[in-house]
Design an enzyme around this catalytic site. Structure first.
Site, mmCIF file in Angstrom:
data_model
loop_
_atom_site.group_PDB
_atom_site.id
_atom_site.type_symbol
_atom_site.label_atom_id
_atom_site.label_comp_id
_atom_site.label_asym_id
_atom_site.label_seq_id
_atom_site.Cartn_x
_atom_site.Cartn_y
_atom_site.Cartn_z
ATOM 1 C CB ALA A 171 -0.712 0.169 0.991
ATOM 2 N N PRO A 172 0.639 2.261 -0.545
ATOM 3 C CG PRO A 172 0.447 4.699 -1.266
ATOM 4 C CD PRO A 172 1.344 3.643 -0.882
ATOM 5 N N GLY A 173 0.153 1.701 -3.308
ATOM 6 C CA GLY A 173 -0.102 0.603 -4.654
ATOM 7 C C GLY A 173 0.756 1.588 -5.955
ATOM 8 N N GLY A 174 1.784 2.572 -5.707
ATOM 9 C CA GLY A 174 2.023 2.879 -6.582
ATOM 10 C C GLY A 174 3.525 2.269 -7.340
ATOM 11 C CE LYS A 175 8.494 2.296 -3.695
ATOM 12 N NZ LYS A 175 7.927 3.102 -2.753
ATOM 13 C CG ASP A 193 -0.029 -2.703 3.283
ATOM 14 O OD1 ASP A 193 0.405 -1.760 3.193
ATOM 15 O OD2 ASP A 193 -0.733 -2.839 4.771
ATOM 16 C CG ASP A 220 2.647 -10.136 10.677
ATOM 17 O OD1 ASP A 220 4.296 -8.611 10.098
ATOM 18 O OD2 ASP A 220 2.997 -10.054 11.757
ATOM 19 C CG ASP A 237 8.852 1.593 -0.106
ATOM 20 O OD1 ASP A 237 10.329 2.528 -0.731
ATOM 21 O OD2 ASP A 237 8.064 1.629 -0.305
ATOM 22 C CB CYS A 294 11.395 7.487 1.777
ATOM 23 S SG CYS A 294 9.746 6.556 2.994
#
Length: 365
Positions: A171-175, A193, A220, A237, A294
């Site tokens: 989540a949120p799904g961009g990658k 997720d 999990d 990520d 990040c």
């Protein structure tokens, strides 16, 4: 008149701060040539206090940043954290095939800046007043918001048509949707997720962008290999302190950073071991795991990778990214794996993207 005076006061305050910081940095850099009895630590402490007061940081976080960022870059680094990064979009080639969308990019307010493979589908959203919730091209899935730095981990993963790929914290799904886009809706992509509340937005993004090869799961991630394994490639990520995205969330400045590091690194290590165990390795085809955050903190990046190298049969591979700075092979008195320089680090004051870290691991057994 009052507004003008207030604006002038802020400008003068900023100029005064910059003069003080420049002076302190100069003293620290030339301390050995100055015949003063005052120690170098005294001026470092002054520098920390100035930064904490002016930019509203916790002293612990500033202390950590000063061990990572070279002293000559420190002022530019903190300035960059006050400046939002350009709003970046990813053009969805799955939808774009059905309409000559790219010819209308300028009309929408999207400016393309790259020609390199994969990055040539990114662009900067230049119109500040655009409402995505009512934009027909956005709602139809012709483009989606995605920070430029989050492209890097997917580019490093290098998805191929027909592969079985897992994103363990999706989540949120961009990658996830970028992976499916590169694979042109072939193969299988598992988007997992743990947080059930985030799955709605993940599923919504998948549907909006026309993704058909993705299965969403709610396990999990630390125990994912108990559910399924044997993936060609795995992307993690990892959840982190977010020290690379302070320009998006100023609350990070005042986090209890030492506690946050302890909590996050414990989870990151568990998830990375799980990602490695979920990946397959055969004589015919190598298995790869890409780890990204990040965060620019060494505790969440190089140290986590070093932990994985000691616990599992993996080795650091080249990321395939020909930009960014190399990872740290040494930090304070701590030595890391000699191939740690294959990792890639990105900084807001150097690359004008969110702070980001990428490492690619090859499974050897």
């Amino acid at each position: 008149m009052g507004e003008f005076s207030e604006k002038n006061r802020k400008i003068e305050k900023k100029k005064s701060f910059n003069r003080r910081i420049t002076h302190l940095i100069s003293i620290i850099q030339n301390n050995r040539y100055i015949e003063w009895k005052t120690s170098k630590k005294y001026y470092f402490d002054l520098l920390k206090k100035e930064i904490c007061f002016f930019y509203n940081y916790s002293i612990d976080l500033v202390d950590i940043f000063l061990t990572i960022i070279p002293i000559e870059e420190i002022n530019e680094f903190f300035k960059s954290n006050e400046t939002p990064r350009p709003l970046n979009v990813r053009i969805n080639t799955i939808r774009e095939k059905r309409e000559n969308f790219r010819n209308n990019l300028d009309n929408i307010g999207i400016h393309r800046i790259f020609e390199e493979k994969f990055l040539n589908i990114s662009g900067i959203l230049k119109k500040k007043n655009i409402r995505l919730s009512s934009n027909p091209q956005f709602l139809a899935g012709y483009f989606t918001l995605q920070s430029l730095s989050s492209f890097f981990s997917v580019i490093s993963l290098d998805p191929q048509k027909g592969e079985r790929i897992l994103e363990i914290a999706a989540a949120p799904g961009g990658k996830t949707t970028f992976i499916s886009q590169i694979m042109e809706n072939t193969g299988i992509c598992i988007a997992n997720d743990k947080n059930k509340s985030r799955l709605d937005s993940l599923v919504s993004t998948i549907h909006r962008l026309g993704i058909e090869n993705t299965i969403v799961t709610n396990f999990d991630g630390s125990f994912f290999p108990q559910k399924m394994k044997g993936f060609d490639k795995v992307l993690l990520d990892a959840p982190c302190t977010g020290t690379g995205i302070i320009s998006h969330d100023e609350r990070i400045k005042l986090h209890k950073i030492n506690s946050a590091i302890l909590i996050n690194t414990t989870l990151q290590k568990r998830l990375l071991i799980s990602a490695i165990d979920s990946c397959k390795m055969s004589q015919e085809k190598k298995g790869y795991i890409v780890y990204s955050t990040c965060s620019i903190l060494i505790e969440e990046n190089e140290r986590v990778i070093q932990y994985a190298l000691e616990k599992r049969k993996v080795k650091i591979a080249k990321t395939g990214l020909n930009f960014g700075l190399p990872g740290f092979s040494k930090y304070k008195r701590e030595n890391f794996n000699k191939k740690m320089h294959f990792c890639r680090r990105f900084y807001p004051h150097i690359h004008n993207v969110d702070g980001f870290f990428v490492c690619k691991l090859e499974k050897t057994k």
